[in-house]
Design an enzyme around this catalytic site. Sequence first.
Site, short mmCIF file in Angstrom:
data_model
loop_
_atom_site.label_atom_id
_atom_site.label_comp_id
_atom_site.label_asym_id
_atom_site.label_seq_id
_atom_site.Cartn_x
_atom_site.Cartn_y
_atom_site.Cartn_z
N LYS A 11 0.84 -1.21 0.00
CA LYS A 11 0.00 0.00 0.00
C LYS A 11 0.87 1.26 0.00
O LYS A 11 0.48 2.27 -0.57
CB LYS A 11 -0.96 0.02 1.19
CG LYS A 11 -1.96 -1.12 1.19
CD LYS A 11 -3.33 -0.72 0.67
CE LYS A 11 -4.08 -1.95 0.23
NZ LYS A 11 -5.48 -1.92 0.06
N LYS B 23 -3.09 -10.50 -6.94
CA LYS B 23 -4.40 -10.92 -6.43
C LYS B 23 -5.48 -9.96 -6.92
O LYS B 23 -5.21 -8.77 -7.16
CB LYS B 23 -4.38 -11.03 -4.90
CG LYS B 23 -4.68 -9.75 -4.17
CD LYS B 23 -5.00 -10.00 -2.69
CE LYS B 23 -5.31 -8.68 -2.03
NZ LYS B 23 -6.63 -8.51 -1.48
N LYS C 287 -10.13 -5.09 -4.64
CA LYS C 287 -11.24 -4.18 -4.94
C LYS C 287 -10.78 -2.77 -5.25
O LYS C 287 -11.50 -2.00 -5.84
CB LYS C 287 -12.31 -4.23 -3.84
CG LYS C 287 -11.95 -3.62 -2.52
CD LYS C 287 -13.22 -3.42 -1.69
CE LYS C 287 -13.40 -4.47 -0.61
NZ LYS C 287 -12.42 -4.37 0.47
P1 ATP Z 1 -8.35 -3.43 -0.98
O1 ATP Z 1 -8.09 -3.57 -2.44
O2 ATP Z 1 -9.12 -2.18 -0.61
O3 ATP Z 1 -7.14 -3.65 -0.14
P2 ATP Z 1 -9.31 -6.13 -0.86
O4 ATP Z 1 -10.05 -6.48 -2.10
O5 ATP Z 1 -7.94 -6.66 -0.71
O6 ATP Z 1 -9.37 -4.58 -0.61
P3 ATP Z 1 -10.24 -6.52 1.87
O7 ATP Z 1 -11.39 -5.73 2.40
O8 ATP Z 1 -8.90 -6.07 2.27
O9 ATP Z 1 -10.27 -6.63 0.29
O10 ATP Z 1 -10.46 -8.05 2.25
C1 ATP Z 1 -11.64 -8.64 2.67
C2 ATP Z 1 -11.46 -10.13 2.75
O11 ATP Z 1 -11.34 -10.69 1.43
C3 ATP Z 1 -10.18 -10.57 3.47
O12 ATP Z 1 -10.46 -11.72 4.23
C4 ATP Z 1 -9.23 -10.88 2.37
O13 ATP Z 1 -8.25 -11.82 2.74
C5 ATP Z 1 -10.17 -11.48 1.33
N1 ATP Z 1 -9.64 -11.32 -0.03
C6 ATP Z 1 -9.36 -10.14 -0.63
N2 ATP Z 1 -8.92 -10.35 -1.90
C7 ATP Z 1 -8.93 -11.70 -2.07
C8 ATP Z 1 -8.57 -12.54 -3.17
N3 ATP Z 1 -8.15 -12.02 -4.31
N4 ATP Z 1 -8.69 -13.88 -3.01
C9 ATP Z 1 -9.14 -14.41 -1.85
N5 ATP Z 1 -9.48 -13.67 -0.78
C10 ATP Z 1 -9.40 -12.33 -0.87
#
Ligand code: ATP
Length: 337
Positions: free
Chosen positions: A119, A201, A204
């Site tokens: 980040k 990965k 969002k």
């Molecule tokens: P950001 O992009 O804002 O960091 P993010 O998509 O990584 O958000 P989070 O809110 O940080 O999402 O994560 C919510 C949950 O979803 C967490 O348990 C995280 O481990 C899971 N998660 C996020 N992205 C993935 C992915 N690509 N595959 C599996 N699990 C995921």
Amino acid sequence: MSQDVQAKKPVIFSGVQPSGRITLGNYIGAIRNFALLDQEYDCLYCVVDLHALTVRQVPAELRRQTLELTALYIASGLDPQRNIIYCQSHVPQHAELAWILNCFTYMGELGRMTQFKDKSAQHKDNINAGLFTYPALMAADILLYQTNLVPVGADQKQHIEITRDIAQRMNSLYGDLFVVPEPYIPKATARIMSLSDPSKKMSKSDEDENATITLLDKPEDVRRKLRRAVTDSDASIRFDEEQKPGVSNLLTILSACSGKSVDALVQEMEGQGYGVLKDRTAEAINETFAPIQAEFHRLIKDKEYLTGVLRENAGRAQALAARTLRKVYKKLGLYQL
Ligand code: ATP
Ligand code: LTN
């Protein structure tokens, strides 16, 4: 969670940031598992809005995304009577315990967190102290409720480990303050990859729209994004994460959405082209999403109901959180009135 919150069932806690539209990765990696677990556990599912502030948010969007995530939790099958679905900023004990945990967390261990490094690289103009101490707030979320199990995607493993370290450190200094939590990370779906770059990965906050499928995408958007998904030039449908990360990612998604094993799918599609794999994956995603979207669109119109859920569950969470915080303050020697 049932009325007897204090009863003996083990506790589950997990959180998702209202930092954008919920993705297929969030759903398959985390949210889907929440509903599977709510029979045997007392569960808390939190909209972690304070965590979302570690990167800049547009206030009106943050508000909207908070309500959307609440609706999506419920639409994904979580009953807000049986599970405590609530918003982090409505329970002040999270921020209070986070301060305490900050005083027991070392700069060195925070500096090793890969999410912080990622980040900071993405937001070079805003490497704030909150981004650095993010894991202490996350540890507070989990430890406040004497949590046994934390269902998350693989990217959060390191944060659960630091939570365990902090809990053990404080337990050995002050006696048994906290339950030491375990992660719950089903291996097959722990890391759903970006459709545009299968070495990253799915996230969002990815700016490339084609990289992510969101839970609210229309069926035609899902089909279009799947058709564009990066694969390889070898044209054989096999599961091999090293050599064929794009194809393997599609197989993982198709398996998770259809309930069929990857092996069975590979056999069924033997000799067929990637077009078939992509179309089948798109259809399986759309079938999985259809009932969730229908319920979401019904719920999101009822702001009063959603606000009521958040209000009531904030009260239930506060009652639990206050017990742990009181115990911590007392054991650490803060003067009690
Ligand atoms: P950001 O992009 O804002 O960091 P993010 O998509 O990584 O958000 P989070 O809110 O940080 O999402 O994560 C919510 C949950 O979803 C967490 O348990 C995280 O481990 C899971 N998660 C996020 N992205 C993935 C992915 N690509 N595959 C599996 N699990 C995921
Ligand atoms: N850090 C997590 C979100 C999160 C969380 C938590 C997950 C905040 N607090 C407590 C599980 C338990 C993330 O970025 N995905």
